[in-house]
Write a protein that holds these residues in place. Sequence first.
Motif, PDB file in Angstrom:
ATOM      1  N   LEU A  41      -0.913  -4.946   8.401  1.00 55.30           N
ATOM      2  CA  LEU A  41      -0.974  -3.708   7.624  1.00 55.30           C
ATOM      3  C   LEU A  41      -1.540  -2.581   8.491  1.00 55.30           C
ATOM      4  CD1 LEU A  41      -2.320  -5.079   4.214  1.00 55.30           C
ATOM      5  CD2 LEU A  41      -0.034  -4.130   4.640  1.00 55.30           C
ATOM      6  N   LEU A  65       2.195   3.525   4.945  1.00 51.53           N
ATOM      7  CA  LEU A  65       1.966   2.409   4.023  1.00 51.53           C
ATOM      8  C   LEU A  65       3.228   1.563   3.857  1.00 51.53           C
ATOM      9  CD1 LEU A  65      -0.220   4.202   1.332  1.00 51.53           C
ATOM     10  CD2 LEU A  65      -0.964   2.407   2.919  1.00 51.53           C
ATOM     11  N   GLU A  66       4.384   2.216   3.843  1.00 52.35           N
ATOM     12  CA  GLU A  66       5.643   1.467   3.761  1.00 52.35           C
ATOM     13  C   GLU A  66       5.852   0.603   4.997  1.00 52.35           C
ATOM     14  OE1 GLU A  66       8.556   3.940   0.818  1.00 52.35           O
ATOM     15  OE2 GLU A  66       8.588   4.503   2.923  1.00 52.35           O
ATOM     16  N   GLY A  69       3.564  -2.407   4.937  1.00 52.02           N
ATOM     17  CA  GLY A  69       4.044  -3.469   4.059  1.00 52.02           C
ATOM     18  C   GLY A  69       5.170  -4.278   4.671  1.00 52.02           C
ATOM     19  N   TYR A  73       4.858  -8.338   5.363  1.00 47.09           N
ATOM     20  CA  TYR A  73       5.795  -9.326   4.821  1.00 47.09           C
ATOM     21  C   TYR A  73       6.443 -10.123   5.951  1.00 47.09           C
ATOM     22  CZ  TYR A  73       5.839  -8.393  -0.209  1.00 47.09           C
ATOM     23  OH  TYR A  73       5.507  -8.311  -1.537  1.00 47.09           O
ATOM     24  N   LEU A  85       0.105  -9.168  -0.352  1.00 46.93           N
ATOM     25  CA  LEU A  85       1.398  -8.593   0.035  1.00 46.93           C
ATOM     26  C   LEU A  85       1.958  -7.737  -1.101  1.00 46.93           C
ATOM     27  CD1 LEU A  85       3.088 -11.667   1.745  1.00 46.93           C
ATOM     28  CD2 LEU A  85       2.359  -9.544   2.871  1.00 46.93           C
ATOM     29  N   THR A  86       1.901  -8.262  -2.305  1.00 55.32           N
ATOM     30  CA  THR A  86       2.388  -7.531  -3.473  1.00 55.32           C
ATOM     31  C   THR A  86       1.575  -6.260  -3.679  1.00 55.32           C
ATOM     32  OG1 THR A  86       2.949  -9.640  -4.495  1.00 55.32           O
ATOM     33  CG2 THR A  86       2.900  -7.719  -5.934  1.00 55.32           C
ATOM     34  N   ALA A  88      -0.082  -4.550  -1.461  1.00 60.03           N
ATOM     35  CA  ALA A  88       0.256  -3.588  -0.405  1.00 60.03           C
ATOM     36  C   ALA A  88       1.607  -2.923  -0.666  1.00 60.03           C
ATOM     37  CB  ALA A  88       0.266  -4.282   0.950  1.00 60.03           C
ATOM     38  N   ARG A  89       2.589  -3.724  -1.046  1.00 60.41           N
ATOM     39  CA  ARG A  89       3.929  -3.168  -1.296  1.00 60.41           C
ATOM     40  C   ARG A  89       3.898  -2.179  -2.451  1.00 60.41           C
ATOM     41  NH1 ARG A  89       7.045  -4.819  -4.958  1.00 60.41           N
ATOM     42  NH2 ARG A  89       6.335  -6.980  -4.969  1.00 60.41           N
ATOM     43  N   GLU A  90       3.213  -2.550  -3.533  1.00 61.93           N
ATOM     44  CA  GLU A  90       3.187  -1.662  -4.692  1.00 61.93           C
ATOM     45  C   GLU A  90       2.349  -0.409  -4.446  1.00 61.93           C
ATOM     46  OE1 GLU A  90       2.925  -3.421  -8.552  1.00 61.93           O
ATOM     47  OE2 GLU A  90       4.079  -5.175  -7.920  1.00 61.93           O
ATOM     48  N   ALA A  92       2.295   1.087  -1.534  1.00 57.04           N
ATOM     49  CA  ALA A  92       3.237   1.905  -0.755  1.00 57.04           C
ATOM     50  C   ALA A  92       4.296   2.529  -1.655  1.00 57.04           C
ATOM     51  CB  ALA A  92       3.890   1.053   0.331  1.00 57.04           C
TER      52      ALA A  92
END
Length: 154
Positions: A41, A65-66, A69, A73, A85-86, A88-90, A92
């Motif tokens: 990250l 941030l994207e 992520g 992953y 992971l979830t 971080a993705r959300e 972003a």
Amino acid sequence: MADGDTDLAFEGAYLAEIVTTIARRSLRGARGSSGVILSQLLRGLAEVLAAQSGPLDGRVLAAALERAGILAYAAVAQPVEGTMLTVAREAAEAARAAASDSLVVVVQAAAQGARDALARTPSQLDVLSRAGVVDAGGRGLVVLLDVLDAVVAE
């Protein structure tokens, strides 16, 4: 800065140097998948910041941030939803959805997205649900984003 009109005047190259150093040292000291994920990250943030000339703004942070992520992953052989992971993705996704140049607005959106994702982790992983807890790595990420939110809101 609370008015959202003025963003931190940190230069991308300076921030990239700091975050790159932290990412490298994090990877060296990583214990378990959460440590590796955190280092990736940070690496993703550093990559985007290094390419940025000028001050950090909301759109740059959303892109960082994207990228973070994506790298996180990719670092895991079998990614599992309901983990950091979830979160971080959300975070972003929320940052991108804010669609703002304002660092304050984007950080607030990312932090809220992370908190919302964290709250859902027990419904995504049976082991968390049975224990009545949220994902620990995700909680750590929320803490980091909340701290960033407090810093940029001053």
